[in-house]
Design an enzyme around this catalytic site. Sequence first.
Site, PDB file in Angstrom:
ATOM      1  N   ARG A  24      -4.626  -0.279  -5.905  1.00 16.58           N
ATOM      2  CA  ARG A  24      -4.570  -0.868  -4.558  1.00 16.58           C
ATOM      3  C   ARG A  24      -5.319  -2.193  -4.473  1.00 16.58           C
ATOM      4  O   ARG A  24      -5.952  -2.501  -3.462  1.00 16.58           O
ATOM      5  CB  ARG A  24      -5.129   0.112  -3.516  1.00 16.58           C
ATOM      6  CG  ARG A  24      -4.412   1.463  -3.482  1.00 16.58           C
ATOM      7  CD  ARG A  24      -3.091   1.439  -2.776  1.00 16.58           C
ATOM      8  NE  ARG A  24      -3.198   1.394  -1.340  1.00 16.58           N
ATOM      9  CZ  ARG A  24      -3.172   2.467  -0.549  1.00 16.58           C
ATOM     10  NH1 ARG A  24      -3.061   3.657  -1.053  1.00 16.58           N
ATOM     11  NH2 ARG A  24      -3.235   2.328   0.749  1.00 16.58           N
ATOM     12  N   ARG A  28      -5.995  -4.673   2.392  1.00 17.33           N
ATOM     13  CA  ARG A  28      -6.726  -5.102   3.582  1.00 17.33           C
ATOM     14  C   ARG A  28      -8.154  -5.566   3.373  1.00 17.33           C
ATOM     15  O   ARG A  28      -8.745  -6.140   4.276  1.00 17.33           O
ATOM     16  CB  ARG A  28      -6.712  -3.978   4.624  1.00 17.33           C
ATOM     17  CG  ARG A  28      -5.357  -3.834   5.281  1.00 17.33           C
ATOM     18  CD  ARG A  28      -5.279  -2.546   6.029  1.00 17.33           C
ATOM     19  NE  ARG A  28      -5.547  -1.468   5.116  1.00 17.33           N
ATOM     20  CZ  ARG A  28      -5.298  -0.187   5.378  1.00 17.33           C
ATOM     21  NH1 ARG A  28      -4.810   0.152   6.552  1.00 17.33           N
ATOM     22  NH2 ARG A  28      -5.547   0.740   4.496  1.00 17.33           N
ATOM     23  N   ARG A  37      -0.360 -10.126   7.042  1.00 22.19           N
ATOM     24  CA  ARG A  37      -0.263  -8.878   7.810  1.00 22.19           C
ATOM     25  C   ARG A  37      -0.206  -9.146   9.313  1.00 22.19           C
ATOM     26  O   ARG A  37       0.349  -8.345  10.061  1.00 22.19           O
ATOM     27  CB  ARG A  37      -1.453  -7.995   7.439  1.00 22.19           C
ATOM     28  CG  ARG A  37      -1.399  -6.596   7.965  1.00 22.19           C
ATOM     29  CD  ARG A  37      -0.276  -5.792   7.328  1.00 22.19           C
ATOM     30  NE  ARG A  37      -0.346  -4.410   7.770  1.00 22.19           N
ATOM     31  CZ  ARG A  37       0.121  -3.990   8.948  1.00 22.19           C
ATOM     32  NH1 ARG A  37       0.713  -4.838   9.759  1.00 22.19           N
ATOM     33  NH2 ARG A  37       0.003  -2.725   9.291  1.00 22.19           N
ATOM     34  N   ASP A  73       5.154   0.300  -1.943  1.00 21.78           N
ATOM     35  CA  ASP A  73       4.519   1.580  -1.614  1.00 21.78           C
ATOM     36  C   ASP A  73       5.312   2.717  -2.232  1.00 21.78           C
ATOM     37  O   ASP A  73       6.532   2.608  -2.407  1.00 21.78           O
ATOM     38  CB  ASP A  73       4.435   1.780  -0.103  1.00 21.78           C
ATOM     39  CG  ASP A  73       3.424   2.882   0.234  1.00 21.78           C
ATOM     40  OD1 ASP A  73       2.228   2.568   0.305  1.00 21.78           O
ATOM     41  OD2 ASP A  73       3.834   4.051   0.382  1.00 21.78           O
ATOM     42  N   TYR A 150       4.597  14.450   0.703  1.00 12.79           N
ATOM     43  CA  TYR A 150       4.812  13.621   1.903  1.00 12.79           C
ATOM     44  C   TYR A 150       6.093  14.037   2.632  1.00 12.79           C
ATOM     45  O   TYR A 150       6.148  14.083   3.853  1.00 12.79           O
ATOM     46  CB  TYR A 150       4.905  12.141   1.530  1.00 12.79           C
ATOM     47  CG  TYR A 150       3.549  11.490   1.375  1.00 12.79           C
ATOM     48  CD1 TYR A 150       2.743  11.239   2.489  1.00 12.79           C
ATOM     49  CD2 TYR A 150       3.052  11.135   0.141  1.00 12.79           C
ATOM     50  CE1 TYR A 150       1.494  10.657   2.360  1.00 12.79           C
ATOM     51  CE2 TYR A 150       1.804  10.548  -0.008  1.00 12.79           C
ATOM     52  CZ  TYR A 150       1.030  10.318   1.109  1.00 12.79           C
ATOM     53  OH  TYR A 150      -0.208   9.751   0.975  1.00 12.79           O
TER      54      TYR A 150
HETATM   55  O1  CP3 Z   1      -2.094  -1.195  -5.928  1.00 19.01           O
HETATM   56  C1  CP3 Z   1      -1.579  -2.136  -5.294  1.00 19.01           C
HETATM   57  O2  CP3 Z   1      -2.207  -3.124  -4.931  1.00 19.01           O
HETATM   58  C2  CP3 Z   1      -0.090  -2.083  -5.005  1.00 19.01           C
HETATM   59  C3  CP3 Z   1       0.257  -1.669  -3.696  1.00 19.01           C
HETATM   60  C4  CP3 Z   1       0.250  -0.196  -3.315  1.00 19.01           C
HETATM   61  C5  CP3 Z   1       0.188   0.205  -1.957  1.00 19.01           C
HETATM   62  N1  CP3 Z   1       0.350   1.560  -1.923  1.00 19.01           N
HETATM   63  C6  CP3 Z   1       0.017  -0.700  -0.822  1.00 19.01           C
HETATM   64  C7  CP3 Z   1      -0.357  -0.173   0.500  1.00 19.01           C
HETATM   65  C8  CP3 Z   1       0.378   0.945  -4.104  1.00 19.01           C
HETATM   66  C9  CP3 Z   1       0.442   1.088  -5.612  1.00 19.01           C
HETATM   67  C10 CP3 Z   1       0.453   2.046  -3.199  1.00 19.01           C
HETATM   68  C11 CP3 Z   1       0.643   3.433  -3.643  1.00 19.01           C
HETATM   69  C12 CP3 Z   1       0.445   4.510  -2.670  1.00 19.01           C
HETATM   70  N2  CP3 Z   1       0.859   4.584  -1.371  1.00 19.01           N
HETATM   71  C13 CP3 Z   1      -0.140   5.752  -2.988  1.00 19.01           C
HETATM   72  C14 CP3 Z   1      -0.644   6.146  -4.346  1.00 19.01           C
HETATM   73  C15 CP3 Z   1      -1.997   5.592  -4.569  1.00 19.01           C
HETATM   74  C16 CP3 Z   1      -3.084   6.346  -3.891  1.00 19.01           C
HETATM   75  O3  CP3 Z   1      -3.796   5.707  -3.113  1.00 19.01           O
HETATM   76  O4  CP3 Z   1      -3.202   7.563  -4.132  1.00 19.01           O
HETATM   77  C17 CP3 Z   1      -0.122   6.551  -1.825  1.00 19.01           C
HETATM   78  C18 CP3 Z   1      -0.662   7.948  -1.705  1.00 19.01           C
HETATM   79  C19 CP3 Z   1       0.536   5.796  -0.823  1.00 19.01           C
HETATM   80  C20 CP3 Z   1       0.836   6.233   0.564  1.00 19.01           C
HETATM   81  C21 CP3 Z   1       0.196   5.359   1.557  1.00 19.01           C
HETATM   82  N3  CP3 Z   1       0.563   4.064   1.848  1.00 19.01           N
HETATM   83  C22 CP3 Z   1      -0.887   5.690   2.408  1.00 19.01           C
HETATM   84  C23 CP3 Z   1      -1.596   7.027   2.419  1.00 19.01           C
HETATM   85  C24 CP3 Z   1      -1.118   4.573   3.196  1.00 19.01           C
HETATM   86  C25 CP3 Z   1      -2.069   4.471   4.338  1.00 19.01           C
HETATM   87  C26 CP3 Z   1      -3.469   4.503   3.892  1.00 19.01           C
HETATM   88  C27 CP3 Z   1      -4.052   3.141   4.033  1.00 19.01           C
HETATM   89  O5  CP3 Z   1      -4.722   2.703   3.088  1.00 19.01           O
HETATM   90  O6  CP3 Z   1      -3.858   2.575   5.100  1.00 19.01           O
HETATM   91  C28 CP3 Z   1      -0.247   3.535   2.803  1.00 19.01           C
HETATM   92  C29 CP3 Z   1      -0.177   2.180   3.340  1.00 19.01           C
HETATM   93  C30 CP3 Z   1      -0.452   1.072   2.377  1.00 19.01           C
HETATM   94  N4  CP3 Z   1       0.049   1.003   1.095  1.00 19.01           N
HETATM   95  C31 CP3 Z   1      -1.218  -0.118   2.630  1.00 19.01           C
HETATM   96  C32 CP3 Z   1      -1.147  -0.891   1.473  1.00 19.01           C
HETATM   97  C33 CP3 Z   1      -1.738  -2.254   1.241  1.00 19.01           C
HETATM   98  C34 CP3 Z   1      -1.888  -0.463   3.957  1.00 19.01           C
HETATM   99  C35 CP3 Z   1      -0.849  -1.011   4.879  1.00 19.01           C
HETATM  100  C36 CP3 Z   1      -1.392  -1.861   5.986  1.00 19.01           C
HETATM  101  O7  CP3 Z   1      -1.548  -3.068   5.807  1.00 19.01           O
HETATM  102  O8  CP3 Z   1      -1.589  -1.316   7.071  1.00 19.01           O
END
Ligand code: CP3
Length: 345
Positions: A24, A28, A37, A73, A150
């Site tokens: 990640r 943010r 964003r 994502d 999910y």
């Molecule tokens: O690693 C990277 O930089 C690549 C981008 C990436 C995102 N999500 C961006 C994201 C990757 C590889 C993911 C994978 C992802 N998404 C996982 C597996 C990794 C892990 O953390 O276990 C999971 C479980 C998700 C599901 C997901 N997406 C959740 C639970 C959330 C909300 C939680 C949060 O951090 O807000 C997201 C949203 C998300 N995915 C954001 C980003 C940058 C935040 C979105 C925003 O700007 O509001």
Amino acid sequence: MSDHLFIRACFREPVERTPVWLMRQAGRYMAEYHEFREKYTFLEMCKKPKVAAEITLQPVRALGVDAAILFSDILVPVEAMGMKVDFMENLGPKLHKPVRTPEDVEALEIPEPEEKMPFVLEAIKLIKEKLSGELPLIGFSGAPFTLASYMIEGGGSRDFRYTKEMMFSQPETFAFLMKKIGRTVVKYLNAQIKAGVDAIQIFDSWVGCLAPEDYSEHVINHTSEIISGLNGKGEVPVIQFVNQASTFLELASKAGGDVIGIDWRITLDEAWKKIGYDKSIQGNLDPVVLFAPQYMIESKVRGILEQAGGRDGHIFNLGHGVHRDTPVENVKIMVKTVKEFSKRM
Ligand code: CP3
């Protein structure tokens, strides 16, 4: 043979220092991310190749990491399978009409990536152009269990009650869903490989909620079928990230992958022993260490590198994704410490 440090470490080839990136790493905690964003929703950002490419490169420029990871994502292919996905501000993802019956599974499609997710493949091509061979690009997917959870829960979960209920009470329906997800993921990852990614990470973020015997019975075959169905063996390394699975790492590593990604709930040396030295290992700093003072970050990073003991095949990373309020300065301290200390070792 690749000359990228990261790719070499994935294949346990000798490297002059330990490569480092962060799960990640785009997001943010970076001011540059917020500039985009403010203009778009999260899903819009994933679906605009130019924006996704730009965000992918933000941490590469700012942090000096050794790999880029595609900005997208794990729920993008779930939407392509026919579910309605919303990312709620501060609440995480919400999936409408969760999958609970055989009919629900039947209604899901196995999407053609080129038709349903062309923006991902377009983004990969753009990023590869911009990286111009200087750094490798990691593509990714969720693992079948994490995606199924999910889809069945309708969002994140603490106890995975509906997922496990389906697994125990309707095992055929659960297996049917896992198969459909598996076929989707193989097509999706092979399309990413064709578009040019240099490595693949499979995120099994929630697999640690399972008892080992249930992982063996209901999950492992689906993950290993994906890994063995990928093109690019020996060239495009596969990282299998298994979160909270330290109690069954031997088992999880049997699902496959050139690299096993681990969390911080087990020491790196103990984990490597369980995984076996014929595989590389990725991890495993607690992401919350990045909120601590500099001396603490340096000391924890050095501790992990000492456990790796200079053995070939360690990729430094966090044990899970970077937290949203993490100070960027501290991430830079982490990256710098990995580079300098591992070179000296
Ligand atoms: O690693 C990277 O930089 C690549 C981008 C990436 C995102 N999500 C961006 C994201 C990757 C590889 C993911 C994978 C992802 N998404 C996982 C597996 C990794 C892990 O953390 O276990 C999971 C479980 C998700 C599901 C997901 N997406 C959740 C639970 C959330 C909300 C939680 C949060 O951090 O807000 C997201 C949203 C998300 N995915 C954001 C980003 C940058 C935040 C979105 C925003 O700007 O509001």
